[in-house]
Design a protein around this motif. Structure first.
Motif, mmCIF file in Angstrom:
data_model
loop_
_atom_site.group_PDB
_atom_site.id
_atom_site.type_symbol
_atom_site.label_atom_id
_atom_site.label_comp_id
_atom_site.label_asym_id
_atom_site.label_seq_id
_atom_site.Cartn_x
_atom_site.Cartn_y
_atom_site.Cartn_z
ATOM 1 N N GLU A 46 0.911 -1.108 0.308
ATOM 2 C CA GLU A 46 0.109 0.334 -0.366
ATOM 3 C C GLU A 46 1.239 1.291 -0.250
ATOM 4 N N ALA A 47 1.736 1.342 0.799
ATOM 5 C CA ALA A 47 2.543 2.119 0.733
ATOM 6 C C ALA A 47 3.559 2.455 -0.406
ATOM 7 N N GLY A 48 3.779 1.561 -0.905
ATOM 8 C CA GLY A 48 4.124 1.560 -3.001
ATOM 9 C C GLY A 48 3.207 2.299 -3.646
ATOM 10 N N LEU A 49 1.900 1.489 -3.216
ATOM 11 C CA LEU A 49 1.098 2.168 -4.573
ATOM 12 C C LEU A 49 1.275 3.494 -4.203
ATOM 13 N N GLU A 50 1.598 3.863 -3.172
ATOM 14 C CA GLU A 50 1.161 5.216 -2.798
ATOM 15 C C GLU A 50 2.068 6.199 -3.499
ATOM 16 N N GLN A 51 3.040 5.972 -2.871
ATOM 17 C CA GLN A 51 4.677 6.155 -3.918
ATOM 18 C C GLN A 51 4.835 6.289 -4.988
ATOM 19 N N PHE A 52 4.021 5.415 -5.905
ATOM 20 C CA PHE A 52 3.911 5.083 -7.241
ATOM 21 C C PHE A 52 2.952 6.170 -8.032
ATOM 22 N N ALA A 53 1.783 5.976 -7.343
ATOM 23 C CA ALA A 53 0.851 7.131 -7.706
ATOM 24 C C ALA A 53 1.251 8.527 -7.951
#
Length: 121
Positions: A46-53
């Motif tokens: 989830e933290a990774g996906l937020e950074q990707f976003a």
């Protein structure tokens, strides 16, 4: 580089520190992509996906962003989303993947594609 060889904790520390300094738009986006990959691969998808976003808002057409995101999603057993990201990594025109990464994305996509049944309707 640390994230690519599986040293995710060290990569997260280094990249978090690097993002505290002023960087060019492209350099910041690349560091954010790498941080997102390291976070996702270390178990915090989830933290990774937020950074990707966040990175995608800066440079939305980055092949690298979608490549790293696809690998994270695949690692977390989300093959449909991984395939979508890997396809985007091959279609984008900004920050094109190098040959090795393109070939890897193509190989992974071929593995993710369901087999076509002959005569199926």
């Amino acid at each position: 580089m640390l994230a690519e060889i599986g040293r995710y904790g060290e990569a997260i520390d280094d990249l978090t520190g690097a993002l505290r300094f002023d960087r060019s738009r492209l350099s910041a986006q690349q560091a954010q992509d790498a941080l997102a990959f390291a976070l996702g691969m270390s178990g915090d998808l989830e933290a990774g996906l937020e950074q990707f976003a966040q990175a995608e808002r800066v440079i939305p057409h980055s092949n690298w962003l979608h490549y790293w995101k696809g690998l994270c999603l695949l690692h977390h057993d989300r093959p449909d989303e991984a395939a979508s990201s890997l396809r985007k990594s091959l279609q984008r025109v900004t920050a094109r993947l190098n040959r090795v990464k393109r070939e890897n994305a193509e190989r992974l996509l071929a593995e993710l594609q369901p087999p076509i049944e002959v005569g199926a309707e």
